[in-house]
Design a protein around this motif. Structure first.
Motif, short mmCIF file in Angstrom:
data_model
loop_
_atom_site.label_atom_id
_atom_site.label_comp_id
_atom_site.label_asym_id
_atom_site.label_seq_id
_atom_site.Cartn_x
_atom_site.Cartn_y
_atom_site.Cartn_z
N TYR A 1 0.84 -1.20 0.00
CA TYR A 1 0.00 0.00 0.00
C TYR A 1 0.88 1.25 0.00
O TYR A 1 0.59 2.24 -0.67
N LEU A 2 1.97 1.18 0.78
CA LEU A 2 2.86 2.35 0.83
C LEU A 2 3.55 2.57 -0.51
O LEU A 2 3.77 3.72 -0.91
N VAL A 3 3.85 1.47 -1.22
CA VAL A 3 4.46 1.62 -2.54
C VAL A 3 3.49 2.30 -3.49
O VAL A 3 3.86 3.23 -4.23
N ILE B 1 1.81 7.15 -6.53
CA ILE B 1 0.79 8.17 -6.82
C ILE B 1 1.31 9.55 -6.45
O ILE B 1 1.11 10.53 -7.17
N PHE B 2 2.03 9.63 -5.33
CA PHE B 2 2.57 10.93 -4.92
C PHE B 2 3.53 11.46 -5.98
O PHE B 2 3.49 12.65 -6.33
N LEU C 1 -5.68 19.52 -9.68
CA LEU C 1 -5.99 18.08 -9.69
C LEU C 1 -4.78 17.28 -9.22
O LEU C 1 -4.91 16.29 -8.50
N CYS C 2 -3.59 17.70 -9.64
CA CYS C 2 -2.38 16.96 -9.24
C CYS C 2 -2.12 17.13 -7.74
O CYS C 2 -1.62 16.20 -7.09
N LEU C 3 -2.46 18.32 -7.21
CA LEU C 3 -2.34 18.48 -5.75
C LEU C 3 -3.28 17.50 -5.04
O LEU C 3 -2.93 16.93 -4.00
N GLU C 4 -4.47 17.32 -5.62
CA GLU C 4 -5.40 16.33 -5.05
C GLU C 4 -4.76 14.95 -5.05
O GLU C 4 -4.90 14.20 -4.08
N LEU C 5 -4.07 14.63 -6.14
CA LEU C 5 -3.40 13.32 -6.21
C LEU C 5 -2.42 13.17 -5.07
O LEU C 5 -2.37 12.13 -4.40
N MET C 6 -1.62 14.22 -4.82
CA MET C 6 -0.61 14.11 -3.78
C MET C 6 -1.27 13.99 -2.40
O MET C 6 -0.83 13.18 -1.56
N ASN D 1 -4.14 12.69 -1.80
CA ASN D 1 -4.73 11.37 -1.69
C ASN D 1 -3.69 10.31 -1.42
O ASN D 1 -3.96 9.33 -0.73
N ALA D 2 -2.49 10.49 -1.99
CA ALA D 2 -1.41 9.55 -1.69
C ALA D 2 -1.08 9.61 -0.20
O ALA D 2 -0.88 8.57 0.45
#
Lengths: 99, 212
Positions: free
Chosen positions: A6-8, A13-14, A32-37, A39-40
């Motif tokens: 999960y951490l990988v 994603i980060f 949107l990319c900030l959202e990705l980070m 969420n990671a």
């Protein structure tokens, strides 16, 4: 599955989100990319919460979601304001916030 | 079974993340982020964080993404000024090359650190599951007892952000050209009423508005 996997996924994603922030010039996509980070980070928090069996990580995952919602609200408000002034929506050309 | 579900959800999540970065149309960016968020909610479920998964789907993929879709529709995603910079005329080329390189380097380093670690907790399956872990009851109890202060600060922050967004995005007089006000102040004038522009031949007869 072991917690490490999960951490990988979270790390991958980060990194995708970080690359998106660096490469894309459109502020909408940057948000949107900030959202990705974020969420990671959430995934890592929840994975660690599972690892320890405590719910503190989940509480902070929810707080991170609140922070993300605030950031999105203000960011989209800025984008709408920029659009109203007929400026180019491109972070390379927007380099001042003066009204 | 859980391994199969994990790999499906992880692959969908990473593919969604790639879609957010690579696709050119902002609408598709938002839609692939929705995909990513739903897959992430599945991962949360696998980690037995049921309440967080539900909040992820309802709040994030539901509410926040609707906000995004509205703004993309308002700004007008695909056709104007949002996609023209793929050529990158004045964009520093070094960033386009070094950015992905930096990302890959960090990802590889993190994966090596995580998979090669000797920490026992990370390679285990986690603490033994007790009934009630991750339910709304437990999360709510934590929020209202141990983490009451962060909870209140978060609610205050939401209020401030909502007011700030309204202040930022409101219509302001004088900052932008206001066409409706302009048209009202200058009523249409019939042709042949002797404006200077008509005499000089700058304006064709019959469209008295055009020259101003």
């Amino acid at each position: 599955m072991a917690i490490g996997w999960y951490l990988v996924v979270s790390a991958i994603i980060f990194c995708i989100g970080a690359v998106g922030v660096l490469v894309r010039p459109n502020p909408l996509v940057i948000l949107l990319c900030l959202e990705l980070m974020l969420n990671a980070a959430n995934l890592a928090l929840v994975a660690f919460s599972r690892m320890w069996g405590g719910s503190d990580g989940q509480v902070f995952a929810l707080i991170v979601m609140v922070i993300a919602a605030c950031e999105v609200t203000v960011g989209l408000g800025l984008i709408v304001a920029i659009y109203r002034r007929r400026l180019a929506i491109d972070v390379d050309e927007l380099n001042e916030l003066r009204g | 079974m859980s391994a199969v579900l994990f790999f499906i959800a992880a692959i969908v999540a990473i593919a969604g993340a790639f879609g957010v970065v690579m696709l050119r149309n902002p609408f598709y960016n938002v839609l692939s982020l929705v995909c990513h968020l739903v897959a992430l909610a599945a991962l949360f479920l696998l980690l037995r964080a049921e309440f967080v998964a539900a909040a992820q789907v309802v709040v994030y993929a539901g509410a926040v993404m609707v906000l995004y879709v509205f703004v993309v529709a308002y700004v007008g995603g695909a056709d104007e000024s949002v996609t023209h910079f793929t050529g990158g005329a004045d964009r520093p080329g070094a960033l386009r090359v070094l950015g992905p390189l930096f990302g890959v380097a960090v990802a590889v380093e993190l994966c090596i650190a995580l998979l090669g670690t000797a920490l026992k907790g990370i390679s285990g399956k986690g603490a033994p599951y007790v009934l009630g872990f991750g339910t709304p009851k437990q999360i709510g109890t934590e929020f209202l007892t141990t983490y009451l202060f962060p909870f209140e600060v978060a609610s205050l922050l939401l209020l401030v952000a909502a007011i700030g967004a309204v202040v930022l995005a409101r219509r302001r007089r004088g900052l932008e050209p206001d066409e409706s006000l302009d048209a009202r102040l200058r009523p249409a004038r019939p042709a042949y009423t002797g404006t200077m522009a008509e005499v000089a031949g700058l304006v064709a007869h019959g469209d008295g508005e055009a020259g101003r």
